[in-house]
Design an enzyme around this catalytic site. Structure first.
Site, PDB file in Angstrom:
ATOM      1  N   GLU A  33      40.926   4.513  -2.484  1.00 35.68           N
ATOM      2  CA  GLU A  33      41.997   3.764  -1.691  1.00 35.68           C
ATOM      3  C   GLU A  33      42.907   4.418  -0.952  1.00 35.68           C
ATOM      4  OE1 GLU A  33      43.640   0.517  -3.803  1.00 35.68           O
ATOM      5  OE2 GLU A  33      45.061  -0.001  -2.192  1.00 35.68           O
ATOM      6  N   CYS A  87      47.571  -4.254   1.727  1.00 40.15           N
ATOM      7  CA  CYS A  87      48.442  -2.990   1.367  1.00 40.15           C
ATOM      8  C   CYS A  87      48.551  -1.565   1.927  1.00 40.15           C
ATOM      9  CB  CYS A  87      48.127  -2.779  -0.246  1.00 40.15           C
ATOM     10  SG  CYS A  87      46.524  -2.592  -0.576  1.00 40.15           S
ATOM     11  N   CYS A  88      47.352  -1.423   2.399  1.00 43.52           N
ATOM     12  CA  CYS A  88      47.255   0.188   2.755  1.00 43.52           C
ATOM     13  C   CYS A  88      47.678   0.273   4.477  1.00 43.52           C
ATOM     14  CB  CYS A  88      45.809   0.565   2.973  1.00 43.52           C
ATOM     15  SG  CYS A  88      44.761   0.578   1.505  1.00 43.52           S
ATOM     16  N   GLU A 124      39.601  -0.846  -8.433  1.00 40.90           N
ATOM     17  CA  GLU A 124      40.213   0.160  -7.559  1.00 40.90           C
ATOM     18  C   GLU A 124      40.925   1.213  -8.288  1.00 40.90           C
ATOM     19  OE1 GLU A 124      43.112  -3.036  -5.873  1.00 40.90           O
ATOM     20  OE2 GLU A 124      41.897  -2.989  -3.999  1.00 40.90           O
TER      21      GLU A 124
END
Lengths: 652, 652
Positions: A345, A413-414, A330
């Site tokens: 991301e 998380c996003c 990532e």
């Protein structure tokens, strides 16, 4: 860095009222739909249940990722930003409910992490590299600060300070080390700002300074699996069940040796010259370091941060502002690796916005809000669907048609990261110093703030991103400077005060701002920013974009989708010298708004003569003239699924 | 398919003496260096020791991949082809030594597989999908046939027939099923041809016909892990230790359901319309099916094979003849997925040559030797280093500089596969039917064969691939036709007999051959094939090659390497309409020969003005004229490591 710049500070979103044709509907959707939707996801994913079980003294039964507490914290933070502006009874009651769960799950010593309490009560603070206790703590603290500032209530702040105090006692004493995933650092600084407790600032300094040294514990953990956890761990990977097994390799270099880059621990921050490793971690670390420099005046951090920023923006950043091309870790790879099917991301874009806000406060330089703007309109905004209930984790610049937003993720998380940024967008619009106000983003809004003792009220109407007209009305109780950022993309800018043209070159002086210093009494300032369509090329070293152009207009990067084009989008070769025209398309159903589309001449291969052939001499093939239609990148994948490209083959 | 075509057969390499400027040095290197080197690798990798331990009745201690016996068999096969031509005492003694080991390892019931004998003696024939006992048996049989034909000796043939008889007893009776990796099918047909034992042909028919039916056992195994092996298996993946865990996913579709495509078992062969799954497996299956049609006259296999061939060559084949873009399952994906960093395994190119030889025998059509030529000079030949000791497993058409040949592999299928093909190259040059000889490849050589009772001797001198001049001298005891393949790449061909021009259009009649029917008495035939440089484009649906051209000349595909070019190869944009010139470069040290290089005008981006910039408007950037130098694709990665590209950005 000059003394003036040191005193720059962003105007807090609480002093800003946004009323913008483009952003307000998104902020409303975030408030009315997204936060509600995400609350349901917290329940469905077991995140809230983990807190309940911990509160009730249960053992085991943990659900989800081991750092899942942070999803709840980020949601509280986002919801608190909303509550600061809207007294939304239902949302407030949900926030209170979640806070009560969180508080109930806290141990008597202040420790708070449902994964460890339920699954590995004996292994606290043993695997800092992967287990994210400090990461979760950081998000708890950020949520608590936001909630306290929004409501004046101390319920969550008390939880956060108790945990922060516990951390402060344990670290540097019982445990020496830094977290694998940065976040605690910037959170402790935010806590310090609210509480004035120096020990939080000192502990943040400790974490930032220790990273990349021999004592940061991260390398030690990888060679001492027996000391860092129990049966829950995969001893081979040092990663608990549920993690992607590929993660191990990102800790090690090609020779199997520990390589701290993944966690920005390959060397002390002050020695780093390239942005490395997991890109969200990097952004959070750099944001914290910038905050430290702001709070402590430690200039030794500034040059390294500027160097890292330049490495990122000059060699390792997509044109959308997205960062981190590699899926496996990532994160960042090497200079000019900007593969169009890359990772980028959404959280990394959010982190970049955080970092750039702080870099601006450190320096007063326009290049940082320039990048905030680029990221907000493109690399970040693509991460959220028009209806506010679907999210991209990855934001590639090219898709064959199989990449789509999802409602939630195993590692979620996003979505709440996007929600908290949208809910606090007002934080990024204005700044001030001793003698003036910076207008950093052209977003319709009203701001009231004080500058060197003078009360300033500035209201803004903006036609961005579709058109380049901005109108400001300014009142001030004394002479102050109003500094208007001239966006990097503006080919020309026309500035007028009460209709009189300002010589913007003189007023700009290369600072990236047109400075208007005068007394203000309801005076009208107009900006007209030239929004021509540009065909952009990437640096010659970017192999993925060689022979290609990307289309931009104003702050927007454009892309072509199958939905608007007869041929598969890869077949278009644009004339790099042609003028692309603009049009309006009503994409309200799909994108929530009508949008400015771009259209221009392009060639596609003739389909004649290909029967039974896979390769033919170019001389025996023809091309046909047609039109390529492009839509803003942020709007893609809101209609029927199909292929998408940002970078087009180009003849020049 | 007409009756004439049915009687086409390739001339066996034993009747062909190769003396060719291009190929002979490679064949010599294969004989003198590669086979010697690979024998050492068989020892070092534990392959021979596995046979010793099995012979000696040991338990456990198996080394390497569970199908590693096949490396030894392929080596014996390649070495036997050499022994058929050269009475090489040292090689013969090594072959005898290995055969003795193999024979010693055979069980009394004929069973022979060192992995199962050493590790899982109770699990024979239980996991057909992955454990490759039939695959190894097939390579044993091929080796035995080659050795028997080369030496007249039955030592290995006896081993092979004993195992084949055992297999014939077990299958269709005790065990109903097909192997996950095809190979046994074509091997049994070869054994039938040597022994005239119909049961081998019938058993091959059984395996081909059963595949893709409900009774082929492959789906059953995946749902009955408890029945297909012991502790050595990863119950989750049904794959033994040492295998790539990623392999499991290739058995299952997106819904987690068994999908037989990996092993061409998604439907019966006769129903298949697209080439699917693991590409080596597919090639071996199709080769066997073509052989079956040849031997049994079963026309129902021909149309499916032609359909599959057309799907492959019109939608799923690299311009090099390489096939199978996907790494995870070493195979085919979907139409037009021809990603330039793809897999294109050397073994798959070898398998394609096998299949195409048989398709030609079925049909007499020139398109099959056309593809043999394309594959031999490009997708296959790149697989072997000039010095004969390093091998590509993967043959991408683009590299950033980190892909290099290796001396051996954990899964070492490719090196001995390359060796056996090079050692039997004579098999691919000529064919015959009732009334004529086909000259399928222009490789310097002499062939003696009989055509309808007439003795024919034909000697050939060829300047391919560098120039297009071919000279043949023909003698025959009666009137026969000599059919000269007109390569697909030849823009024009001039054919003369004893200096008199032949009207090649009339002689060709669309068959792809210029047919010269006459009496022959040392007559001289000359071919002059036009070898112009062609800029080729790929079908518009090939996204990876959109806006790009590949350069070819004669049978060769070209590439650019950093070694010959000042700029990184991705920076070149060629003028698709320009004339590329040719030059000679002495690459003897690196490539073992001097080569014809291509050079032509290209643009590269100016490097001016990029300081501190990652993206700029195209209008503010310049290009510079320069020259792109390209070398034959097969020759790449024989000099200093660097980037390589086959497909260049092109302006047209």
């Amino acid at each position: 860095m000059d003394d003036t710049a040191e005193s720059v500070e962003s105007v807090d979103f609480s002093d800003v009222e946004i009323d913008d044709e483009f952003w307000s509907p998104r902020i409303e959707t975030n408030r009315e739909v997204t936060l509600e939707y995400q609350y349901d996801q917290l329940e469905e994913s077991g995140t809230l249940e983990n807190f309940r079980r911990t509160r009730d003294g249960e053992e085991g039964g943990f659900q989800g990722m081991w750092f899942q507490d942070s999803d709840a914290y980020k949601w509280i933070e986002g919801a608190s930003y909303v509550l600061a502006k809207h007294d939304d009874e239902e949302l407030r009651s949900k926030v209170d409910e979640v806070i009560e769960l969180v508080a109930g799950a806290q141990g008597e010593d202040g420790y708070l992490n449902t994964y460890f309490s339920l699954v590995e009560p004996d292994n606290r603070w043993s695997n800092l590299h992967m287990m994210h206790e400090l990461y979760c703590a950081g998000h708890l603290i950020e949520a608590a600060v936001a909630h306290h500032r929004a409501t004046g209530d101390d319920s969550l702040l008390d939880v956060a300070t108790a945990f922060a105090d516990h951390i402060d006692e344990v670290f540097g004493d019982e445990v020496e080390g830094v977290p694998g995933h940065e976040e605690i650092e910037l959170a402790l600084i935010r806590l310090y700002r609210v509480t004035d407790e120096e020990r939080y600032l000192d502990r943040a300094t400790y974490f930032v300074d220790l990273r990349g040294t021999d004592d940061d514990r991260l390398a030690w953990e990888l060679t001492h699996p027996e000391d860092i956890g129990g049966s829950e761990y995969d001893d081979g990977a040092l990663i608990p069940d549920g993690s992607d097994g590929a993660a191990k390799s990102v800790f090690l270099d090609d020779d199997g040796e520990y390589d701290g880059r993944y966690a920005q621990a390959h060397e002390p921050l002050r020695d780093q010259t390239t942005v490395e490793g997991h890109s969200v971690r990097a952004m959070y670390l750099f944001a914290a370091a910038a905050d430290l420099a702001l709070e402590t005046g430690d200039d030794s951090l500034v040059e390294p941060l500027e160097r890292l920023w330049e490495n990122m923006t000059e060699r390792r950043m997509y044109i959308t502002g997205g960062i981190g091309p590699e899926h496996a870790h990532e994160g960042f790879t090497e200079d000019y690796d900007l593969r169009n099917d890359g990772y980028a991301e959404t959280c990394a874009a959010v982190g970049s916005v955080f970092w750039n806000r702080r870099m601006f406060e450190l320096t007063g330089e326009a290049r940082y809000p320039d990048l905030v703007e680029r990221t907000l309109y493109n690399g970040f905004l693509a991460g959220v669907s028009a209806d506010g209930t679907k999210f991209f984790y990855e934001n590639p610049l090219e898709s064959d048609g199989d990449h789509h937003r999802k409602g939630w993720f195993t590692c979620a998380c996003c979505p709440p990261n996007a929600a908290r940024l949208l809910a606090s967008l007002g934080d990024y619009l204005y700044a001030r110093d001793d003698d003036g106000v910076y207008v950093n983003q052209y977003v319709g809004s009203t701001v009231t703030t004080s500058v060197g003792g003078a009360e300033v009220t500035l209201s803004q109407e903006s036609s961005l991103p579709w058109e380049g007209a901005v109108e400001l009305t300014v009142d001030a109780s004394d002479e102050v400077a109003v500094r208007l950022r001239v966006p990097e993309w503006a080919d020309g800018v026309d500035v007028r005060v009460n209709g009189d043209a300002v010589d913007e070159d003189a007023a700009d002086e290369g600072s990236g701002y047109v400075e208007l210093r005068r007394e203000w009494d309801g005076d009208a300032v107009t900006l007209s920013l030239d929004q021509s369509v540009e065909a952009m090329v990437a640096h010659p070293n970017v192999g993925s974009d060689a022979g290609r152009v990307a289309l931009t207009r104003g702050p927007l990067v454009y892309c072509a989708e199958d939905a608007d084009n007869d041929r598969p989008v890869h077949q278009y070769t644009v004339d790099a010298d042609a003028d692309f025209g603009t049009d309006r398309a009503d994409l309200t159903d799909a994108v929530g708004t009508d949008v400015v589309t771009l259209g221009g001449p392009a060639d596609v291969p003739s389909l004649d003569g290909w029967e039974g052939e896979l390769y033919r001499p170019v001389a025996e093939t023809d091309t046909e003239e047609t039109t390529l239609t492009a839509v803003p990148y942020f709007a893609w994948d809101n209609r029927e699924p199909g292929a998408m490209r940002v970078w087009f083959h180009a003849d020049r």
